[in-house]
Design a protein around this motif. Sequence first.
Motif, PDB file in Angstrom:
ATOM      1  N   ALA A 194      18.938  53.296  31.068  1.00  0.00           N
ATOM      2  CA  ALA A 194      18.311  51.993  30.817  1.00  0.00           C
ATOM      3  C   ALA A 194      19.216  51.022  30.064  1.00  0.00           C
ATOM      4  N   SER A 195      20.492  51.354  29.951  1.00  0.00           N
ATOM      5  CA  SER A 195      21.466  50.377  29.476  1.00  0.00           C
ATOM      6  C   SER A 195      21.972  49.630  30.708  1.00  0.00           C
ATOM      7  N   ALA A 196      22.951  48.777  30.546  1.00  0.00           N
ATOM      8  CA  ALA A 196      23.410  48.021  31.704  1.00  0.00           C
ATOM      9  C   ALA A 196      24.894  47.731  31.649  1.00  0.00           C
ATOM     10  N   ALA A 197      25.455  47.612  32.806  1.00  0.00           N
ATOM     11  CA  ALA A 197      26.822  47.132  32.974  1.00  0.00           C
ATOM     12  C   ALA A 197      26.767  46.072  34.067  1.00  0.00           C
ATOM     13  N   SER A 198      27.892  45.487  34.360  1.00  0.00           N
ATOM     14  CA  SER A 198      27.930  44.442  35.386  1.00  0.00           C
ATOM     15  C   SER A 198      29.189  44.558  36.217  1.00  0.00           C
ATOM     16  N   LYS A 199      29.057  44.165  37.463  1.00  0.00           N
ATOM     17  CA  LYS A 199      30.225  43.992  38.309  1.00  0.00           C
ATOM     18  C   LYS A 199      30.657  42.534  38.175  1.00  0.00           C
ATOM     19  N   LEU A 200      31.877  42.333  37.703  1.00  0.00           N
ATOM     20  CA  LEU A 200      32.391  40.976  37.521  1.00  0.00           C
ATOM     21  C   LEU A 200      33.341  40.623  38.659  1.00  0.00           C
ATOM     22  N   THR A 201      33.203  39.421  39.149  1.00  0.00           N
ATOM     23  CA  THR A 201      34.114  38.908  40.164  1.00  0.00           C
ATOM     24  C   THR A 201      34.770  37.651  39.622  1.00  0.00           C
ATOM     25  N   LEU A 202      36.079  37.682  39.534  1.00  0.00           N
ATOM     26  CA  LEU A 202      36.845  36.516  39.084  1.00  0.00           C
ATOM     27  C   LEU A 202      37.455  35.861  40.315  1.00  0.00           C
ATOM     28  N   THR A 203      37.135  34.602  40.517  1.00  0.00           N
ATOM     29  CA  THR A 203      37.627  33.880  41.684  1.00  0.00           C
ATOM     30  C   THR A 203      38.398  32.651  41.237  1.00  0.00           C
ATOM     31  N   ASN A 204      39.696  32.708  41.397  1.00  0.00           N
ATOM     32  CA  ASN A 204      40.560  31.574  41.087  1.00  0.00           C
ATOM     33  C   ASN A 204      40.356  31.076  39.657  1.00  0.00           C
ATOM     34  N   ILE A 205      40.361  32.027  38.729  1.00  0.00           N
ATOM     35  CA  ILE A 205      40.199  31.694  37.313  1.00  0.00           C
ATOM     36  C   ILE A 205      41.549  31.265  36.743  1.00  0.00           C
ATOM     37  N   GLU A 206      41.564  30.119  36.085  1.00  0.00           N
ATOM     38  CA  GLU A 206      42.814  29.645  35.487  1.00  0.00           C
ATOM     39  C   GLU A 206      43.053  30.362  34.159  1.00  0.00           C
ATOM     40  N   ILE A 207      44.245  30.922  34.016  1.00  0.00           N
ATOM     41  CA  ILE A 207      44.626  31.605  32.778  1.00  0.00           C
ATOM     42  C   ILE A 207      45.547  30.681  31.984  1.00  0.00           C
ATOM     43  N   VAL A 208      44.983  30.067  30.941  1.00  0.00           N
ATOM     44  CA  VAL A 208      45.771  29.158  30.107  1.00  0.00           C
ATOM     45  C   VAL A 208      46.389  29.953  28.971  1.00  0.00           C
ATOM     46  N   ASP A 209      47.470  29.431  28.424  1.00  0.00           N
ATOM     47  CA  ASP A 209      48.193  30.148  27.368  1.00  0.00           C
ATOM     48  C   ASP A 209      47.312  30.438  26.156  1.00  0.00           C
ATOM     49  N   ASP A 210      46.404  29.517  25.836  1.00  0.00           N
ATOM     50  CA  ASP A 210      45.554  29.692  24.662  1.00  0.00           C
ATOM     51  C   ASP A 210      44.622  30.894  24.791  1.00  0.00           C
ATOM     52  N   ALA A 211      44.370  31.341  26.032  1.00  0.00           N
ATOM     53  CA  ALA A 211      43.433  32.444  26.262  1.00  0.00           C
ATOM     54  C   ALA A 211      44.128  33.792  26.341  1.00  0.00           C
ATOM     55  N   ILE A 212      45.459  33.811  26.245  1.00  0.00           N
ATOM     56  CA  ILE A 212      46.209  35.059  26.378  1.00  0.00           C
ATOM     57  C   ILE A 212      46.373  35.716  25.007  1.00  0.00           C
ATOM     58  N   LEU A 213      45.890  36.961  24.907  1.00  0.00           N
ATOM     59  CA  LEU A 213      46.044  37.706  23.654  1.00  0.00           C
ATOM     60  C   LEU A 213      47.434  38.309  23.543  1.00  0.00           C
ATOM     61  N   ALA A 214      47.939  38.821  24.666  1.00  0.00           N
ATOM     62  CA  ALA A 214      49.262  39.456  24.644  1.00  0.00           C
ATOM     63  C   ALA A 214      49.704  39.754  26.067  1.00  0.00           C
ATOM     64  N   LYS A 215      51.013  39.992  26.213  1.00  0.00           N
ATOM     65  CA  LYS A 215      51.579  40.372  27.502  1.00  0.00           C
ATOM     66  C   LYS A 215      52.499  41.579  27.331  1.00  0.00           C
ATOM     67  N   GLY A 216      52.786  42.229  28.460  1.00  0.00           N
ATOM     68  CA  GLY A 216      53.772  43.310  28.474  1.00  0.00           C
ATOM     69  C   GLY A 216      53.404  44.490  27.595  1.00  0.00           C
ATOM     70  N   ASP A 217      54.411  45.053  26.938  1.00  0.00           N
ATOM     71  CA  ASP A 217      54.204  46.236  26.104  1.00  0.00           C
ATOM     72  C   ASP A 217      53.243  45.957  24.955  1.00  0.00           C
ATOM     73  N   GLU A 218      53.256  44.741  24.450  1.00  0.00           N
ATOM     74  CA  GLU A 218      52.342  44.390  23.363  1.00  0.00           C
ATOM     75  C   GLU A 218      50.897  44.466  23.828  1.00  0.00           C
ATOM     76  N   ALA A 219      50.628  43.972  25.031  1.00  0.00           N
ATOM     77  CA  ALA A 219      49.276  44.024  25.579  1.00  0.00           C
ATOM     78  C   ALA A 219      48.829  45.468  25.770  1.00  0.00           C
ATOM     79  N   LYS A 220      49.713  46.300  26.309  1.00  0.00           N
ATOM     80  CA  LYS A 220      49.362  47.703  26.524  1.00  0.00           C
ATOM     81  C   LYS A 220      49.094  48.411  25.206  1.00  0.00           C
ATOM     82  N   ALA A 221      49.894  48.128  24.195  1.00  0.00           N
ATOM     83  CA  ALA A 221      49.700  48.757  22.883  1.00  0.00           C
ATOM     84  C   ALA A 221      48.357  48.349  22.280  1.00  0.00           C
TER      85      ALA A 221
END
Length: 368
Positions: A194-221
Amino acid sequence: MLYNEDQKLILDAAQGMLSSVAPVSAFRDLRSQHTTAYSDDVWQAIAEMGWTAILVPEQYDGLSLSAIEAGIVAQEMGKHLTVSPFISSSVLATVALRESNNEALKSRLLPSMASGEIKVAFACDGGPRHNGKLSGIHCTVEGSHVSASIANVTDAQTANHVIVYLSVNGEPTLVCIDSNANGITSEELPMIDASAASKLTLTNIEIVDDAILAKGDEAKAIVETAVAYGRAILAAELLGSAEQAMHMTVEYLKERKQFGVLIGSFQALQHRAAMLYSEIELARSIVLNALNALANGQDNAAALAVAAKSKANDAAILAGQEGVQLHGGIGMTDEHDIGLYLKRIRTSSLKLGDSYQLKSLYATMAGF
């Protein structure tokens, strides 16, 4: 490991609040409404207790506490079958944000997350089950726009934002997306507990620099750290559910009579109860060890979190199965709470890795 005085106070407060505001009967009422959303009143009570701020640094209006305190709360939630976005938002997403270097995003989101005003979901796998690879969700890229399908995102249906771990042209990229952004759609997926999850569909979502937490090895860490916290604290929740399932079962063995005698007097059932108790105590030991390792920043904390989740999975599943079997016929009905615990345990045991996957991962981490 023994709790200190402050941690004991958190435990006492969690037991008292959840017993009064979020007992299993409240969960049943919520479930009977045929909704998979959590109770806003319960979430508000959780926020007022300060639990949403446990892992948030003080500079962002948080409490700067550790995985141990978060684990204490999660364990009590497991005992009461509390439905809330605590682990998705206050653990996984919070740790991912606090570990990033995007100060503008942290300053904007973390104070509101600490107060419980907003919730943030966390997606690190594109498939229906956790795959453990943490290599980023496959997406198609056109300039600064991405498209992707994410099969199973816990608590996304009520989240204000979603932190998504993408593989953008082969580079791991951790981004925060507004749930109301154009191009994001959500399909709710009810779970057996009785909990819930969702299927998310991203369609042509713009990724601006302000929304990026990290990239590369830093993101994986960052993702690896967030998932380690998630595994250990989810293991604590499973431990709480296992404890309560065992308690209910032992009490039933003391009350139920068969052939004119208490079934708890049968040695075969005593052996099964003793085995279950032993498995839960073993799980408790490694869960506390993992939480302590995260709290102290030990190098082996991620490996211990893997081991804790694996052992908690096994002990909790045993508690649920033994509970249903030893309750007999009534354990198979929806009228008894023991079946609700088995359903919650089965769902939680698959999140962030099932036992087989985690054992294999631990062996790899140990060099085998």
